[in-house]
Enzyme design. Structure first.
Site, PDB file in Angstrom:
ATOM      1  N   ASP A  34      -9.419  11.765 -14.725  1.00  0.00           N
ATOM      2  CA  ASP A  34     -10.256  11.507 -13.540  1.00  0.00           C
ATOM      3  C   ASP A  34     -11.357  12.561 -13.339  1.00  0.00           C
ATOM      4  OD1 ASP A  34      -8.467  13.440 -12.544  1.00  0.00           O
ATOM      5  OD2 ASP A  34      -8.006  12.344 -10.691  1.00  0.00           O
ATOM      6  N   SER A  65       6.425  19.366  11.637  1.00  0.00           N
ATOM      7  CA  SER A  65       6.877  18.654  10.441  1.00  0.00           C
ATOM      8  C   SER A  65       8.366  18.396  10.567  1.00  0.00           C
ATOM      9  CB  SER A  65       6.607  19.486   9.188  1.00  0.00           C
ATOM     10  OG  SER A  65       7.412  18.999   8.137  1.00  0.00           O
ATOM     11  N   GLY A 119       5.501  18.318  -4.272  1.00  0.00           N
ATOM     12  CA  GLY A 119       5.390  19.136  -5.484  1.00  0.00           C
ATOM     13  C   GLY A 119       5.969  18.464  -6.710  1.00  0.00           C
ATOM     14  N   LEU A 122       3.860  13.130  -7.137  1.00  0.00           N
ATOM     15  CA  LEU A 122       3.838  11.791  -6.538  1.00  0.00           C
ATOM     16  C   LEU A 122       2.850  11.701  -5.376  1.00  0.00           C
ATOM     17  CD1 LEU A 122       7.696  11.195  -6.724  1.00  0.00           C
ATOM     18  CD2 LEU A 122       5.946  10.201  -8.208  1.00  0.00           C
ATOM     19  N   SER A 123       1.972  12.697  -5.278  1.00  0.00           N
ATOM     20  CA  SER A 123       0.854  12.678  -4.327  1.00  0.00           C
ATOM     21  C   SER A 123       1.255  12.674  -2.863  1.00  0.00           C
ATOM     22  CB  SER A 123      -0.050  11.471  -4.577  1.00  0.00           C
ATOM     23  OG  SER A 123      -0.856  11.726  -5.655  1.00  0.00           O
ATOM     24  N   SER A 125       0.579  15.027  -1.069  1.00  0.00           N
ATOM     25  CA  SER A 125      -0.573  15.662  -0.399  1.00  0.00           C
ATOM     26  C   SER A 125      -1.659  14.635  -0.069  1.00  0.00           C
ATOM     27  CB  SER A 125      -1.137  16.796  -1.243  1.00  0.00           C
ATOM     28  OG  SER A 125      -1.204  16.425  -2.583  1.00  0.00           O
ATOM     29  N   ASP A 169      -5.707  10.390  -6.769  1.00  0.00           N
ATOM     30  CA  ASP A 169      -4.640  10.285  -5.770  1.00  0.00           C
ATOM     31  C   ASP A 169      -5.118   9.627  -4.481  1.00  0.00           C
ATOM     32  OD1 ASP A 169      -3.488  11.749  -7.746  1.00  0.00           O
ATOM     33  OD2 ASP A 169      -3.339  13.608  -6.619  1.00  0.00           O
TER      34      ASP A 169
END
Ligand code: GLA
Length: 389
Positions: A34, A65, A119, A122-123, A125, A169
């Site tokens: 990408d 969170s 982490g 698997l995105s 973020s 992502d």
């Protein structure tokens, strides 16, 4: 996990005003293409992240969170000091982008709750960024299109979080469709949706090695690819993207690159070709051949791009030895994280457990695994939504 509406109420003593969600993604093929202007294919997975938001009429910012069981308080004038827990960088990066647009001056209250492992390639973020962007878009009444929110989230990751990632992502997470593979041409940012064949199943296996992309080999690979482009542009004038070169270009000019750079370049240009061939073979219904391309992609990541790990190689090796597995490869950045397998419906949970058992006896840690349908991308949840994760 407790219902996110209730958590919001308990934390902040008032109700949420917008709820948005976004899934994790699996990278199907197109490893590290990408940011080299190439094509990449991804799909949204069943795990989701939820963001509940209310805008405030003062300068206070409060974030909770549920996964970290951590509450952070900061303010509009101090949030960018850099001494806050790392997970806050994703929503604050998006907030920062909206501020740069001049859209918002006051603070907000936010709760995040997620079933996407962090982490692990698997995105989680991008899901956090896109869900945050959608929630702000909703409450600010901006009506920005998904493409603008994808761009904004991507900039938040590059600038605020500090990872020089490509567009994969945020695009997949933003535009994901049920049963649809997202095919992104990262040189233009355009994508199209390719219906996944109904007899294909996707399995995800998580190694026990987590990674962080900031200050990591990811940045080093990014630099190496840029250096290849600079070196090659001296002999191939006008080239803009490494992924657009022909493998013959690498053969012809590898003399002007050191061995490491030549291998990185070969991976990128050959992977770009594999992505195209993968789509063609799927279109022609040759799923076996498509699976072989996944295996070849993994092999190239391992030997040329050197972003695999012993754990990923072991999982892929075990999976490929099972006849009902069409193909398997590492997914995402690499250096740990997750591997994916494309299988026929004959691949069973017993087969998956056997792979996990073998991994456990090798590495003394149990890999997580699950099968996933291909799910819909980020969205604003309706008023009556109750069941977050
Ligand atoms: C990470 C990045 C993506 C992409 C992949 C590797 O997931 O965020 O932009 O570069 O690694 O293909």
């Amino acid at each position: 996990m407790q219902n996110i509406r209730q958590v919001f109420q308990d934390q902040f003593n008032h109700s949420l005003a917008a709820l948005a969600s976004a899934p994790g993604r699996v990278e199907v093929i197109g490893n590290h293409t990408d940011y080299n202007g190439g094509t990449v294919i991804g799909a949204c997975i069943k795990k989701r992240l939820y963001v509940a938001l209310r805008l405030r009429d003062d300068q206070v910012i409060r974030l909770f969170s549920q996964n970290e069981d951590e509450r952070v308080e900061t303010s509009v004038s101090t949030y960018s000091n850099g001494d806050l827990p790392h997970w806050t960088a994703y929503p604050l990066g998006v907030f920062d982008e909206f501020r740069m647009l001049g859209s918002i001056e006051n603070g907000f209250d936010m709760v995040v709750s997620s079933s996407i492992p962090t982490g692990e390639g698997l995105s989680s973020s991008a899901a956090f960024e896109m869900a945050t962007a959608l929630a702000f878009n909703e409450l600010l009444g901006h009506d920005l299109p998904t493409s603008a929110l994808v761009g904004l989230s991507h900039r938040a990751e590059n600038r605020y979080v500090g990872v020089p990632c490509g567009l994969l992502d945020q695009t997949v997470v933003g535009f994901g469709k049920t049963d649809g593979l997202i095919v992104l041409d990262a040189s233009t940012g355009r994508h199209h949706v390719f219906q996944i064949p109904s007899d294909v199943r996707l399995f995800i296996f998580r190694t026990h090695i987590r990674h962080e992309l900031r200050h990591s080999p990811y940045e080093q690979r990014h630099r190496e690819c840029r250096n290849v482009l600079i070196a090659l542009s001296k002999v191939i004038p006008g080239i803009r993207h490494l992924a657009h070169l022909h493998p013959m270009d690498i053969t012809a000019y590898d003399i002007i690159m050191d061995d490491i750079l030549a291998r990185r370049a070969r991976h990128v240009v050959e992977e770009q070709r594999r992505v195209g061939t993968f789509l063609r073979t799927l279109h022609e219904g040759d799923i076996r051949e498509a699976g072989q391309l996944l295996n070849a992609s993994h092999h190239s990541s391992r030997s040329l791009f050197e972003n695999s790990s012993p754990e990923l190689d072991f999982l892929v090796g075990q999976l490929c030895a099972i006849p009902s597995v069409h193909g398997a490869r590492l997914s995402g950045a690499g250096w740990g994280g997750a591997a994916m397998a494309m299988t026929s419906s004959e691949f069973s949970e017993t087969d998956a457990s056997a792979v996990a058992d073998a991994y456990e006896s090798m590495f003394e840690a149990r890999p997580g695994w699950w099968t996933t349908s291909v799910c819909e991308g980020a969205k604003v949840e309706s008023e009556d939504f109750v069941d977050a994760n």
